[in-house]
Design a protein around this motif. Structure first.
Motif, mmCIF file in Angstrom:
data_model
loop_
_atom_site.group_PDB
_atom_site.id
_atom_site.type_symbol
_atom_site.label_atom_id
_atom_site.label_comp_id
_atom_site.label_asym_id
_atom_site.label_seq_id
_atom_site.Cartn_x
_atom_site.Cartn_y
_atom_site.Cartn_z
ATOM 1 N N ARG A 1 -6.499 -1.762 12.237
ATOM 2 C CA ARG A 1 -6.369 -3.097 12.844
ATOM 3 C C ARG A 1 -5.836 -3.034 14.271
ATOM 4 O O ARG A 1 -6.333 -3.734 15.158
ATOM 5 C CB ARG A 1 -5.429 -3.970 12.011
ATOM 6 C CG ARG A 1 -5.671 -3.941 10.502
ATOM 7 C CD ARG A 1 -7.038 -4.404 10.092
ATOM 8 N NE ARG A 1 -7.128 -4.563 8.634
ATOM 9 C CZ ARG A 1 -8.255 -4.782 7.974
ATOM 10 N NH1 ARG A 1 -9.408 -4.858 8.619
ATOM 11 N NH2 ARG A 1 -8.257 -4.909 6.654
ATOM 12 N N GLU B 1 0.813 1.068 10.704
ATOM 13 C CA GLU B 1 -0.043 0.873 9.537
ATOM 14 C C GLU B 1 0.099 2.060 8.586
ATOM 15 O O GLU B 1 0.472 3.161 8.991
ATOM 16 C CB GLU B 1 -1.509 0.733 9.963
ATOM 17 C CG GLU B 1 -1.790 -0.495 10.811
ATOM 18 C CD GLU B 1 -3.273 -0.679 11.084
ATOM 19 O OE1 GLU B 1 -4.055 -0.726 10.106
ATOM 20 O OE2 GLU B 1 -3.649 -0.773 12.266
ATOM 21 N N SER C 1 -7.509 -6.678 -1.894
ATOM 22 C CA SER C 1 -7.094 -5.943 -0.703
ATOM 23 C C SER C 1 -8.192 -5.036 -0.171
ATOM 24 O O SER C 1 -8.279 -4.798 1.032
ATOM 25 C CB SER C 1 -5.839 -5.120 -1.011
ATOM 26 O OG SER C 1 -6.098 -4.165 -2.032
ATOM 27 N N GLU C 2 -9.054 -4.509 -1.071
ATOM 28 C CA GLU C 2 -10.109 -3.595 -0.629
ATOM 29 C C GLU C 2 -11.076 -4.258 0.343
ATOM 30 O O GLU C 2 -11.655 -3.597 1.203
ATOM 31 C CB GLU C 2 -10.905 -3.071 -1.837
ATOM 32 C CG GLU C 2 -10.079 -2.271 -2.824
ATOM 33 C CD GLU C 2 -9.519 -3.137 -3.936
ATOM 34 O OE1 GLU C 2 -9.285 -2.606 -5.036
ATOM 35 O OE2 GLU C 2 -9.330 -4.356 -3.711
ATOM 36 N N GLY D 1 -4.451 3.470 12.849
ATOM 37 C CA GLY D 1 -4.786 2.480 11.839
ATOM 38 C C GLY D 1 -6.167 1.897 12.043
ATOM 39 O O GLY D 1 -6.976 2.373 12.850
ATOM 40 N N GLY E 1 0.833 -1.193 0.000
ATOM 41 C CA GLY E 1 0.000 0.000 0.000
ATOM 42 C C GLY E 1 0.866 1.240 0.000
ATOM 43 O O GLY E 1 1.747 1.410 -0.840
ATOM 44 N N TRP F 1 -5.363 -9.682 9.594
ATOM 45 C CA TRP F 1 -5.622 -8.555 8.705
ATOM 46 C C TRP F 1 -4.471 -7.551 8.751
ATOM 47 O O TRP F 1 -4.130 -6.942 7.732
ATOM 48 C CB TRP F 1 -6.928 -7.870 9.104
ATOM 49 C CG TRP F 1 -8.126 -8.779 9.090
ATOM 50 C CD1 TRP F 1 -8.261 -9.946 8.391
ATOM 51 C CD2 TRP F 1 -9.334 -8.618 9.831
ATOM 52 N NE1 TRP F 1 -9.485 -10.525 8.647
ATOM 53 C CE2 TRP F 1 -10.165 -9.731 9.524
ATOM 54 C CE3 TRP F 1 -9.815 -7.658 10.721
ATOM 55 C CZ2 TRP F 1 -11.440 -9.887 10.081
ATOM 56 C CZ3 TRP F 1 -11.078 -7.807 11.275
ATOM 57 C CH2 TRP F 1 -11.882 -8.907 10.953
ATOM 58 N N ARG G 1 -1.680 -8.699 6.468
ATOM 59 C CA ARG G 1 -1.985 -8.446 5.056
ATOM 60 C C ARG G 1 -1.812 -6.969 4.700
ATOM 61 O O ARG G 1 -1.398 -6.625 3.595
ATOM 62 C CB ARG G 1 -3.425 -8.895 4.763
ATOM 63 C CG ARG G 1 -3.930 -8.561 3.358
ATOM 64 C CD ARG G 1 -3.043 -9.198 2.288
ATOM 65 N NE ARG G 1 -3.560 -8.946 0.951
ATOM 66 C CZ ARG G 1 -3.427 -7.818 0.270
ATOM 67 N NH1 ARG G 1 -2.784 -6.799 0.825
ATOM 68 N NH2 ARG G 1 -3.914 -7.698 -0.951
ATOM 69 N N ASP G 2 -2.075 -6.073 5.637
ATOM 70 C CA ASP G 2 -1.987 -4.636 5.366
ATOM 71 C C ASP G 2 -0.561 -4.107 5.379
ATOM 72 O O ASP G 2 -0.274 -3.115 4.712
ATOM 73 C CB ASP G 2 -2.811 -3.848 6.388
ATOM 74 C CG ASP G 2 -4.310 -3.963 6.132
ATOM 75 O OD1 ASP G 2 -4.688 -4.461 5.050
ATOM 76 O OD2 ASP G 2 -5.100 -3.562 7.011
ATOM 77 N N ASP H 1 -12.798 -3.098 8.200
ATOM 78 C CA ASP H 1 -12.294 -2.636 6.905
ATOM 79 C C ASP H 1 -12.527 -1.140 6.704
ATOM 80 O O ASP H 1 -11.782 -0.469 5.978
ATOM 81 C CB ASP H 1 -12.972 -3.413 5.767
ATOM 82 C CG ASP H 1 -12.346 -4.783 5.527
ATOM 83 O OD1 ASP H 1 -11.215 -5.003 5.996
ATOM 84 O OD2 ASP H 1 -12.995 -5.630 4.883
ATOM 85 N N TYR I 1 -5.107 4.471 4.311
ATOM 86 C CA TYR I 1 -6.128 3.682 3.639
ATOM 87 C C TYR I 1 -7.055 4.596 2.844
ATOM 88 O O TYR I 1 -7.177 5.786 3.146
ATOM 89 C CB TYR I 1 -6.950 2.887 4.664
ATOM 90 C CG TYR I 1 -6.142 1.900 5.468
ATOM 91 C CD1 TYR I 1 -5.664 0.733 4.892
ATOM 92 C CD2 TYR I 1 -5.847 2.147 6.807
ATOM 93 C CE1 TYR I 1 -4.924 -0.174 5.627
ATOM 94 C CE2 TYR I 1 -5.106 1.242 7.560
ATOM 95 C CZ TYR I 1 -4.653 0.083 6.962
ATOM 96 O OH TYR I 1 -3.913 -0.807 7.689
#
Length: 463
Positions: free
Chosen positions: A101, A236, A387-388, A99, A20, A171, A174-175, A92, A239
């Motif tokens: 998460r 993070e 990813s969204e 962040g 990202g 999660w 993954r971010d 999400d 987003y």
């Protein structure tokens, strides 16, 4: 220039790794890895208590096989199915200064620890409550029954808090971790898991029955400190804007959208089915395979702890080569091979395991395909899902998998009671269910090639 959010980035040509808006040098990626691995070490040490000890703990409290199946798996599945769809979609779209998460981890880590410590002290609390309130309680309610009831409440609480914690942590990975190195990164995670599990099983597990309160309390506090430290060090990125409040659906509509989007496309639908069946094949059987070793073969706690520790330690040699194979080919290719080997290993165990050495050989030989499946399943999810909506689709694995836990653990418990605790049948259960999981995984592999394959895969988005 940042890669589009739904594409898998190529290997970095400029020596920088991107997730990202986050950009890492090799040293930065190493620092990130060390902090995440440290959190995972503490997390796995903490979770091993519940996963390995609960079936034996419940058996010591004279729980039936059906109750063991419900409390070790079905409760977890129920809370996932009821709450995870809403929590994942909400997370999400969460935006905070630290962040989307990490706030969940800060809130739910202490709640999970408190629930687990309560489980460790449940017999003491049950006796205390019975002695204090015996004049208000029915005469048929014994201290043991009160303890089991209290334990049910604490186990449900643990499963709920731990559900949010496990998913939030997944999660977060993954971010913040670049997809170009994800499989190898997850291989290192699996190695840390094995090391943590080996240390726990060798040094702690044999003493859990006689030192239950001290171990539960010590491990809980250690985990809380280690996890909070990791949360302070991991950052993070930025987003996209969240869904506007006026566009957000209501609770009922959220569930409809959740399941419709997760199941709309064949590639994701078949992946959920394959994972659901593999969870039913392995997780639902593992509790009763532990009881097979304990009750049918007569292993004591020391033998069990050392046996599981050897298996966990030996599995270390498989993680990185499997991670390399996943990045070299695809985790879906490796997953199909692992599923076939799990079938062969458990079918052999059903016919040939009858003592210490044969059970040891089964544990060691089944370690490689089990390691491969666990790593491939996680790496496949990281690379398949957009990813969204990663929180939503990733939680879908848990929701559908936990549906398998609810039904599978209940059926396994009823089957064991019907067969008068013939725990050997657990091996045959794994064989039959794992065989059913192979065809949908082959469809996932075909669909993955159709959407671009290794070098050009673009995750399809539901309409």
């Amino acid at each position: 220039m940042q890669a589009p959010p739904s594409t898998v980035p190529p290997a970095p040509a400029d020596g920088l790794y991107r997730a990202g808006t986050l950009v890492y040098s090799k040293n930065g990626l190493l620092v990130l890895s060390l902090w995440l691995l440290w959190g995972d070490f503490a997390f796995q040490f903490f979770e091993a208590i519940f996963a390995r000890f609960m079936p034996i703990f419940l058996k010591e409290l004279n729980a039936s096989n059906t109750l063991i199946g419900i409390m070790t798996g079905s409760f977890a599945g129920l809370v996932n199915v009821l709450f995870l769809p809403v929590i994942s979609r909400w997370c999400d779209n969460l935006r905070t200064p630290v962040g989307r998460r990490i706030p969940l981890l800060y809130v739910f880590a202490p709640l999970t620890v408190a629930a687990l410590i309560g489980v460790g002290f449940a017999p003491d609390l049950g006796r205390l409550l019975h002695s204090s309130l015996h004049h208000m309680l029915p005469s048929t309610l014994t201290p043991e029954n009160l303890t089991l009831g209290l334990l049910c409440v604490l186990v449900v609480g643990f499963h709920f808090f731990n559900m949010v914690l496990v998913n939030g942590y997944n999660w977060l990975i993954r971010d913040v971790v670049p997809l170009s190195v994800m499989s190898r990164f997850l291989a290192w995670f699996s190695m840390v898991t094995a090391i943590s599990g080996t240390l726990f099983l060798w040094f702690v597990f044999p003493h859990l029955l006689e030192n239950r309160q001290t171990i539960f309390l010590t491990v809980g506090i250690f985990y809380l400190i280690a996890f909070f430290l990791m949360c302070r060090k991991v950052r993070e990125g930025e987003y996209p804007p969240p869904v506007r409040q006026e566009d957000a659906p209501g609770l009922g509509r959220t569930f409809v959208l959740y399941f419709r989007e997760c199941l709309q496309l064949r590639i994701y639908r078949c992946f959920f089915i394959a994972c659901l069946l593999m969870i039913a094949a392995t997780a639902c059987a593992n509790n009763f395979i532990t009881l097979f070793a304990r009750e049918s073969l007569g292993f004591d706690m020391g033998q069990l702890g050392h046996l599981f520790a050897w298996t966990s330690g030996i599995s270390l040699v498989f993680f990185y080569p499997i991670g390399w194979l996943c990045d070299r080919f695809s985790p879906m290719h490796v997953a199909v091979s692992a599923m076939a080997l799990i079938v062969v290993a458990n079918l052999s165990a059903f016919f040939f395991v009858g003592g210490w050495m044969s059970f040891f050989i089964f544990s060691v030989t089944s370690a490689m395909p089990m390691v491969a499946w666990g790593l491939c399943q996680r790496a496949s999810a990281m690379k398949l899902f957009p990813s969204e909506k990663f929180g939503q689709f990733s939680s879908g694995l848990n929701v559908f998998g936990c549906g398998a836990l609810i039904v599978g653990n209940l059926l396994m418990g009823l089957l064991m009671d019907f067969l008068h605790s013939n725990y050997r049948v657990a091996f045959l259960w794994t064989v039959l269910i794992a065989l059913c999981a192979i065809p949908p995984m082959l469809i996932v592999l075909r669909e993955w090639h159709r959407h671009g394959g290794k070098d050009g895969y673009v995750p399809p988005m539901p309409a």
